[in-house]
Design a protein around this motif. Structure first.
Motif, PDB file in Angstrom:
ATOM      1  N   SER A   1       0.830  -1.204   0.000  1.00  0.00           N
ATOM      2  CA  SER A   1       0.000   0.000   0.000  1.00  0.00           C
ATOM      3  C   SER A   1       0.866   1.257   0.000  1.00  0.00           C
ATOM      4  O   SER A   1       0.567   2.240  -0.696  1.00  0.00           O
TER       5      SER A   1
ATOM      6  N   ARG B   1      -4.282  10.737  -1.352  1.00  0.00           N
ATOM      7  CA  ARG B   1      -4.637  10.696   0.061  1.00  0.00           C
ATOM      8  C   ARG B   1      -4.621   9.254   0.565  1.00  0.00           C
ATOM      9  O   ARG B   1      -4.832   8.324  -0.210  1.00  0.00           O
ATOM     10  N   ILE B   2      -4.370   9.096   1.847  1.00  0.00           N
ATOM     11  CA  ILE B   2      -4.288   7.780   2.471  1.00  0.00           C
ATOM     12  C   ILE B   2      -5.528   7.525   3.323  1.00  0.00           C
ATOM     13  O   ILE B   2      -5.847   8.312   4.215  1.00  0.00           O
ATOM     14  N   ASP B   3      -6.242   6.446   3.034  1.00  0.00           N
ATOM     15  CA  ASP B   3      -7.331   5.976   3.886  1.00  0.00           C
ATOM     16  C   ASP B   3      -6.749   4.860   4.749  1.00  0.00           C
ATOM     17  O   ASP B   3      -6.752   3.688   4.364  1.00  0.00           O
ATOM     18  N   MET B   4      -6.220   5.229   5.913  1.00  0.00           N
ATOM     19  CA  MET B   4      -5.480   4.262   6.717  1.00  0.00           C
ATOM     20  C   MET B   4      -6.362   3.141   7.238  1.00  0.00           C
ATOM     21  O   MET B   4      -5.893   2.013   7.423  1.00  0.00           O
ATOM     22  N   LYS B   5      -7.628   3.433   7.457  1.00  0.00           N
ATOM     23  CA  LYS B   5      -8.519   2.359   7.899  1.00  0.00           C
ATOM     24  C   LYS B   5      -8.663   1.300   6.808  1.00  0.00           C
ATOM     25  O   LYS B   5      -8.687   0.099   7.093  1.00  0.00           O
ATOM     26  N   ALA B   6      -8.735   1.736   5.551  1.00  0.00           N
ATOM     27  CA  ALA B   6      -8.825   0.787   4.443  1.00  0.00           C
ATOM     28  C   ALA B   6      -7.506   0.038   4.255  1.00  0.00           C
ATOM     29  O   ALA B   6      -7.492  -1.164   3.961  1.00  0.00           O
TER      30      ALA B   6
ATOM     31  N   ASP C   1      -4.698   1.647  12.684  1.00  0.00           N
ATOM     32  CA  ASP C   1      -5.546   2.118  11.582  1.00  0.00           C
ATOM     33  C   ASP C   1      -5.545   3.645  11.476  1.00  0.00           C
ATOM     34  O   ASP C   1      -6.509   4.257  11.027  1.00  0.00           O
ATOM     35  N   ARG C   2      -4.458   4.257  11.917  1.00  0.00           N
ATOM     36  CA  ARG C   2      -4.280   5.698  11.781  1.00  0.00           C
ATOM     37  C   ARG C   2      -2.821   5.975  11.428  1.00  0.00           C
ATOM     38  O   ARG C   2      -1.958   5.105  11.620  1.00  0.00           O
TER      39      ARG C   2
END
Length: 452
Positions: free
Chosen positions: A55, A76-81, A165-166
């Motif tokens: 990722s 952008r980063i969707d860290m939860k995903a 997840d962050r």
């Protein structure tokens, strides 16, 4: 008491494969796992970390889109995903291992913590089990150094950070080796400020200095702060975050990752009831056949101190199975060690480094080639790093090699295979590899051998 032909403690890399071979040979087997099936690789090591690395690489490549004439817009980063994807990779593999084991004929699976009562008997909860052959595959965990104040702050290890997840605002990493550096680059690419603190003079201390310094440049080019040769005097937690006091300075971050090494899970097995010998670091001492000091007890994987990798653990299984079931005489000492550091570009390594070879008394020939002169790297726009090979001048055998560069974790296998075949470097030098690849440069590199 339940009796079996064999008991395997731990369902990490070596355990399930050995259970299958023993079962196929008609033996009754009990496999005991106290927590997650699959061991370190599946749960807190290779699989989740390499999913996260993938990722991070995707984000990095997207930001470089313009270099390739590709317009991507804001990245952008969707860290939860990101975390959910890595978690799914882990849980799918974990359930796959458990289902595989539970589907084996003549194999009984038990969950719980096993402790020895004597050299042939173990207790799991209220049950006793016994077997003439016992295989320890108990793995390892993060080693936490005795830094003043560390136990009073909320720190992360490799086990806990893979579930994060962050994106930390500022991740401070204690330890500049494989685990620490992979997370350093990964989280920098996710958007965190990152500082790596290493007590030693160089990152990845086992590598040659030229490789270590090249790794450092790669990381610093991405904005990672690297501090080497500093003592860690203490850690504290305040309103500004977690502060690490160093020799002559300090660094404060929002999160702290402790990546200062590993220790074996041998301290709560009741090994004192068996006579099995441990070394000073707690690793189980084994012979060339992986049998411990007690006949009938073997140790596989990270807990035996003979390799800290998934592939060496699997090879431990292969050696034991070949010797017990196939009438062979395989030895750990015959193994040529290869491994990789999964920063980007990755480092692929096999055998000895230049300094190690010279220390061992070899008359050394060395050749290097920068990745800027590797066509495949130029075409991909990934030209950082270099290739290096070390040869014994008298025997003409390859002693070791390294590729810090794109595809290095794959291209190193050409050298690994030549070393396992026991041939001189001339065989590889006269090979005709495929173009355009990274591997095609090995013959060219070998043509440049010179005394060190």
């Amino acid at each position: 008491m339940k009796t079996f032909d064999a008991i395997i403690i731990g369902a990490g890399q070596a355990g399930p494969s050995l259970a299958e071979r023993l079962s196929q040979a008609g033996q009754t087997v009990c496999v005991v796992e106290r927590k997650f099936f699959g061991g370190t690789c599946v749960n807190t090591g290779c699989m989740p970390t390499k999913a996260l690395v993938a990722s991070a690489y995707a984000a990095h490549l997207a930001r470089r889109g313009a270099d390739f004439g590709v317009v991507t817009g804001d990245v952008r980063i969707d860290m939860k995903a990101v975390a959910a994807r890595a978690h799914k990779v882990t849980t799918d593999a974990r359930s796959g291992v458990e289902n595989w084991l539970r589907g084996m004929k003549t194999v009984t699976v038990m969950t719980g913590h096993a402790r020895f009562q004597n050299a042939t008997t173990l207790q799991i909860g209220d049950e006793l089990i016994s077997a003439p052959k016992i295989f320890l595959n108990v793995g390892g965990r993060a080693s936490v150094p005795p830094v003043p104040g560390l136990t009073d702050v909320p720190y992360l290890t490799n086990s806990s950070i893979v579930t994060l997840d962050r994106v930390p605002e500022h991740l401070v990493i204690l330890g500049g080796s494989y685990i620490g550096l992979e997370f350093a680059q990964m989280y920098r690419r996710f958007g965190a400020q990152v500082t790596v603190v290493e007590k030693g003079a160089h990152l990845v201390a086992r590598e040659d200095v030229d490789i270590s310094e090249a790794i450092r440049r790669i990381l610093e080019d991405e904005g990672i702060s690297v501090r080497t040769g500093v003592d860690i005097n203490g850690v504290s937690h305040g309103g500004d975050g977690i502060t690490v006091r160093l020799s002559g300075s300090e660094v404060t971050g929002s999160d702290l990752l402790v990546a200062t090494g590993r220790r074996p899970n041998t301290d709560d097995l009741g090994l004192d009831q068996t006579g099995v010998k441990l070394d000073a670091r707690g690793y189980i001492e084994v012979g060339d056949d992986l049998q411990t000091s007690v006949p009938g007890i073997w140790a596989m994987g990270d807990c035996n101190g003979r390799g800290a990798f998934t592939h060496t653990a699997f090879n431990d299984f292969e050696i034991i199975a070949a010797n017990l079931l196939d009438g062979e005489n395989r030895k750990v000492s015959d193994r040529i060690l290869g491994y990789a550091l999964y920063i980007d570009p990755p480092l692929g390594r096999v055998g000895m480094g230049e300094a190690e070879a010279e220390k061992a008394g070899h008359r050394v020939l060395v050749s290097t080639r920068p990745m800027t002169r590797v066509g495949r790297a130029v075409e991909k726009g990934e030209t950082k790093g270099f290739m290096k090979v070390v040869v014994d001048a008298d025997s003409r055998k390859i002693l070791g090699a390294a590729i810090l560069g794109t595809g290095g974790d794959e291209a190193i296998h050409g050298v690994l295979d030549m070393m396992n075949a026991g041939v001189t470097f001339d065989v590889l030098q006269w090979a005709v590899p495929i173009h355009p690849t990274v591997s095609e440069l090995w013959p060219t590199v070998l043509k440049g051998l010179k005394p060190a």
